[in-house]
Design an enzyme around this catalytic site. Sequence first.
Site, PDB file in Angstrom:
ATOM      1  N   HIS A  12       0.827  -1.199   0.000  1.00 47.81           N
ATOM      2  CA  HIS A  12       0.000   0.000   0.000  1.00 47.81           C
ATOM      3  C   HIS A  12       0.870   1.261   0.000  1.00 47.81           C
ATOM      4  CE1 HIS A  12      -3.449   2.559   1.043  1.00 47.81           C
ATOM      5  NE2 HIS A  12      -2.614   3.169   1.863  1.00 47.81           N
ATOM      6  N   GLU A  13       1.899   1.284   0.831  1.00 42.23           N
ATOM      7  CA  GLU A  13       2.784   2.450   0.896  1.00 42.23           C
ATOM      8  C   GLU A  13       3.515   2.650  -0.435  1.00 42.23           C
ATOM      9  OE1 GLU A  13       2.827   4.629   3.150  1.00 42.23           O
ATOM     10  OE2 GLU A  13       1.652   3.625   4.673  1.00 42.23           O
ATOM     11  N   HIS A  66       1.427   4.576  -2.875  1.00 39.33           N
ATOM     12  CA  HIS A  66       1.460   6.032  -2.702  1.00 39.33           C
ATOM     13  C   HIS A  66       2.740   6.635  -3.291  1.00 39.33           C
ATOM     14  CE1 HIS A  66      -2.214   6.641  -0.573  1.00 39.33           C
ATOM     15  NE2 HIS A  66      -1.887   5.872   0.443  1.00 39.33           N
ATOM     16  N   GLU A  82      -6.373   6.533  -1.916  1.00 35.77           N
ATOM     17  CA  GLU A  82      -6.271   5.310  -1.123  1.00 35.77           C
ATOM     18  C   GLU A  82      -6.634   4.083  -1.949  1.00 35.77           C
ATOM     19  OE1 GLU A  82      -5.082   4.795   1.879  1.00 35.77           O
ATOM     20  OE2 GLU A  82      -4.628   6.907   2.145  1.00 35.77           O
TER      21      GLU A  82
END
Length: 270
Positions: free
Chosen positions: A132-133, A136, A191
Amino acid sequence: MKTRILKALLLVLCISGTCPVLAQFNLKKAISGAAKTVQAATLTDEQMAEYVKEYIDWMDEHNQVCADDNPYTIRLKKLTEGLTDADGIPLNFKVYYVIDVNAFACADGSIRVFSSLMDIMTDEELLGVIGHEIGHIAHRDSKKGFRTALLTSALKDGISSKGGKAAALTESQLGDLGEALVNARYSQKQERDADDYGYEFLKKCGKNPWAMALSFQKLKSLQEEAGAQGSSKLNQLFSTHPDLDTRIQRMEERATADGIEKPENKMPEE
């Protein structure tokens, strides 16, 4: 599992008897600094890159980084093997030996995982957080967030430059910047896009993308155990938009549709 979580939340975990005491994550060591003269809105991409490096260097200096032969580092290195690049941004990983349950990513591809988070998450769950990071980072959300933090927090007094080189930040400014970044929230679209990128990235790199759903499931269980009082800190791992139930469902349905077998989700042997 409940025993592990309880120990982590009580902040008494240590990987060996010779380990130093876990420290609180250091975001701010305030000192007074001279007011700057040039408005932060004049930042160039080159200056931004300098500030990103200065920030992550400061964070690494002011938090205890686990050594290369530390079990936490060894585990993270094995876990992230093959995760080297996110859309042209080289990735690098370190573990902070701190009591906080968290992880964060920086615009230059630096990902920092906290030891107390590793204490309560399986490898698959950690992979989901990391995926997930990385999403981003790849979508430049981290860069945009960093710039916003510079403009609105750490550099609210403006910055100075000489010959195109960014002026050094004071420790107070670096602390303010860290607080702004840790408390930052992304949009619902950002997100969701980070989730989707993390899924595809892990899959492409030979990791099981079920990790995305498993990480959200763990976060939800931690929130439920911590209650309303503790949920705000846990929410720093992921924004609450869209809600975790929706994110879990999306990632589970995607992995099922891809015919990917759900992995055994156990803590590594001590």
